[in-house]
Write an enzyme that holds these catalytic residues in place. Sequence first.
Site, short mmCIF file in Angstrom:
data_model
loop_
_atom_site.label_atom_id
_atom_site.label_comp_id
_atom_site.label_asym_id
_atom_site.label_seq_id
_atom_site.Cartn_x
_atom_site.Cartn_y
_atom_site.Cartn_z
N ASP A 8 0.80 -1.24 0.00
CA ASP A 8 0.00 0.00 0.00
C ASP A 8 0.83 1.29 0.00
O ASP A 8 0.54 2.21 0.78
CB ASP A 8 -0.97 0.00 1.19
CG ASP A 8 -1.96 -1.15 1.14
OD1 ASP A 8 -1.86 -1.99 0.24
OD2 ASP A 8 -2.84 -1.20 2.02
N LYS A 105 -6.85 -4.97 -3.13
CA LYS A 105 -7.62 -5.50 -1.99
C LYS A 105 -8.58 -4.43 -1.50
O LYS A 105 -8.35 -3.24 -1.71
CB LYS A 105 -6.67 -5.94 -0.87
CG LYS A 105 -5.82 -4.80 -0.33
CD LYS A 105 -4.79 -5.32 0.65
CE LYS A 105 -4.01 -4.17 1.25
NZ LYS A 105 -4.84 -3.24 2.05
N CYS A 150 -2.04 -2.57 7.58
CA CYS A 150 -1.91 -3.54 6.49
C CYS A 150 -0.59 -4.29 6.51
O CYS A 150 -0.55 -5.47 6.14
CB CYS A 150 -2.19 -2.86 5.16
SG CYS A 150 -3.93 -2.37 5.06
C1 VGL Z 1 -4.72 0.81 5.60
C2 VGL Z 1 -6.23 1.81 6.97
C3 VGL Z 1 -7.23 1.60 6.07
C4 VGL Z 1 -3.31 0.38 5.34
C5 VGL Z 1 -5.70 0.58 4.67
O1 VGL Z 1 -2.92 0.22 4.17
O2 VGL Z 1 -2.56 0.20 6.32
N1 VGL Z 1 -4.99 1.42 6.73
N2 VGL Z 1 -6.97 0.98 4.91
#
Ligand code: VGL
Length: 204
Positions: A8, A105, A150
Site C-alpha cells: 500500500d 484488496k 496492512c
Molecule cells: C490501511 C487503513 C485503512 C493500510 C488501509 O494500508 O494500512 N490502513 N486501509
Amino acid sequence: MQALILVDIQNDFCSGGALAVPGGDEIIPVVNALQQKFKLVAATRDWHPPGHVSFASTHGRKPGEVITVNGVEQVLWPDHCVQHTWGAEFAPGLETTGIAREFTKGSDPHIDSYSGFFDNQRLRSTGLENFLRDRKVEKIYIAGLATNVCVMYTALDGVLLGFDTVVIEDACRGVELEPGDVDRALERMRAGKVRLYSSRELLK
Ligand code: VGL
Ligand code: ZN
C-alpha cells in the site's frame, strides 16, 4: 526463493493524502534501494469503491470511530484509496518498473481487507499466496504502509501460511489512532513469529 512485498505505498498514505501516515514518504528511497536486492517484487494496493464500508462518511460517522458490521469490528477511516483516483495511485517516486505483479484488496464494498493475502472475513484471497507458491517463494520481506494496519496483518498471515516472514521495520511507517499503536503492533508481530529486520542488514 525470496520475495519483497510492497504494501500500500499509495498517495493517500503519503503526505497530502487522505489518510497520510506520518513519515510515509520517507520509506520510498529505502524501498527503492531494497528492490535492487530482490529478484521478485510484488505490491498490494488498497482499492476501495466509493461508499466503502471502511469509510466513516458511509455511516455518517467520524474517522477513528469503531462500529460493528455483520458482527465484525470495523475501524472507520477517512475516504481513501478510491479506485481509479489519485489517492489510490502508487506514490510518486516509488520505482514500479520492477514490480512483477500487483494485488488489489478492499474492493468488496462490504468487506475491508487489511492483509495483502485475504479480506478481513477471510472469504476471498487476493491471489498473492498462489503467486508466491507458484514461484517457490519461502521467505517474504515486507515493506510499506501502515506498520500497524496492512503491514501487520499481511505479515501475520504470511506466518500463518508458512512463509518465513520478515518486516523491514524502517521501510514501514505506522498510523496511530492511540499513542503506542505502532509499538503494540511490533510486539504483536514479534509474538506472532514475524522477524523484524532493519534495511541496513539487507542493503550492505
Ligand atoms: C490501511 C487503513 C485503512 C493500510 C488501509 O494500508 O494500512 N490502513 N486501509
Ligand atoms: Zn483501506
